[in-house]
Design an enzyme around this catalytic site. Structure first.
Site, PDB file in Angstrom:
ATOM      1  CE  LYS A   1       1.025   1.153   4.457  1.00 17.72           C
ATOM      2  NZ  LYS A   1       1.848   2.308   4.811  1.00 17.72           N
TER       3      LYS A   1
ATOM      4  CG  ASP B   1      -0.414  -0.642   7.902  1.00 24.76           C
ATOM      5  OD1 ASP B   1      -1.227   0.202   8.321  1.00 24.76           O
ATOM      6  OD2 ASP B   1       0.779  -0.397   7.662  1.00 24.76           O
TER       7      ASP B   1
END
Ligand code: C5P
Length: 315
Positions: free
Chosen positions: A22, A149
């Site tokens: 990401k 995350d």
């Protein structure tokens, strides 16, 4: 607790799962809470740099790692993929019998959630290997236990994360984003980045305060419209200053990306990867070439943004 052991038979086939890294389009960081974590508003985007995790029948947990930076990745129970296998086995009352192999495509300790992608991929892969068929909600809860995350790596696309970054809401987007990434071979520790942030930001980060703990409206509008020219200037990261202080060469990398016409350039997450937004795939490639030519990064990669989260690779 009595645990079931799944016999390693022909019925059990190795499962391969791909999970994306990401970039944080926005990372707004509040002041540290009593639990030691920082409240965040993070606009995550999944990009087409992938970790591939294969879960094969095994006895106990074993782990092998290959790909760029593999030598820096632990191969024991401190590895997040290993912990994911243990957590899932514990949750469903099975013996954790699995041989995990990780092929790294996301930079190690680069601020792009490579370890979290491994954990998300391992959860999905073990769930398929063991036939435990957990629902998405249950997998997301386990993911949040593993790291802030990890839920996003399961979900992918573009999403706003609040809480520790683990409470997700999807973001409406149009089109794709074209990224050039400049990596450094010396990584940065996320925990250290947050600790350094605390020294200068007792009241929370600049963007956290400026946007009143809400996702930046200009960024949300740019994503809805698929307007990369408006998205570029809206990119923001409260951890950028600490990453730059730790690795001053990042200032040069950001400058080179902007001179090459990047619509926006930021440090990704806790760094040290620099993410530069291009107008097109060709332009992203040209930015990557400029970063290489200037000698301000160790390696480069190009990727598109807004890809799916952890998925089984058919066959
Ligand atoms: O959640 P995760 O294990 O990925 O976080 C790694 C470290 O980053 C934590 O130990 C903590 O020091 C820091 N962190 C934080 N606030 C967050 C997320 C992470 O302080 N919201």
């Amino acid at each position: 607790m009595n645990r079931l052991r799944i016999a390693g038979t022909q019925e059990q086939h190795a499962v391969c799962v791909r999970a994306p890294g990401k970039v944080n389009l926005a990372l707004l960081v509040g002041s540290q809470g009593a639990d030691g974590y920082h409240p965040l508003v993070s606009v995550f985007q999944a990009v087409s740099l992938y970790e591939e995790v294969v879960a094969a029948p095994g006895s106990g947990v074993s782990l092998s790692v290959r790909g760029a930076g593999a030598d820096q990745v632990p191969r024991d129970e401190t590895n997040l993929a290993w912990r994911a296998a243990l957590l899932l086995a514990d949750h469903v009352g099975l013996e954790p019998d699995v041989a995990l192999s990780i092929d790294k495509g996301v930079p190690v300790a680069g601020g792009m959630a490579g370890g979290s992608a491994d954990a998300a991929a391992a959860l999905v892969a073990c769930d398929a290997l063991w036939g435990t068929a957990l629902g998405r909600g249950e997998l997301l809860e386990l993911a949040a236990e593993l790291g802030s995350d990890v839920p996003f790596c399961l979900v992918g696309h573009t999403a706003v994360g609040t809480g520790r970054g683990h409470v997700l809401s999807p973001v409406m987007t149009r089109g794709r984003q074209f990224w050039a990434f400049g990596m450094q071979s010396a990584g940065l520790s996320t925990a250290r980045a947050f600790a350094a942030f605390d020294e200068d930001n007792a009241e929370g980060g600049t963007w956290w305060r400026a946007f009143g703990h809400e996702p930046p409206t200009a960024m949300m509008a740019a994503l809805r419209a698929g307007d990369a020219h408006a998205l570029g200037p809206a990119l923001c990261n409260d951890l950028e200053a600490t990453a730059v202080a730790a690795q001053p060469v990042l200032v040069d990398a950001l400058r080179v990306a902007r001179r090459a016409g990047a619509l926006g350039a930021i440090v990704s997450g806790s760094g040290p990867t620099v993410a530069a937004l291009g107008r097109s795939q060709q332009h992203a490639t040209a930015i990557a070439a400029a970063l290489t030519a200037a000698g301000v990064v160790d390696t480069v990669a190009c990727a598109v943004g807004g890809v799916a989260g952890a998925r089984v690779v058919p066959g």
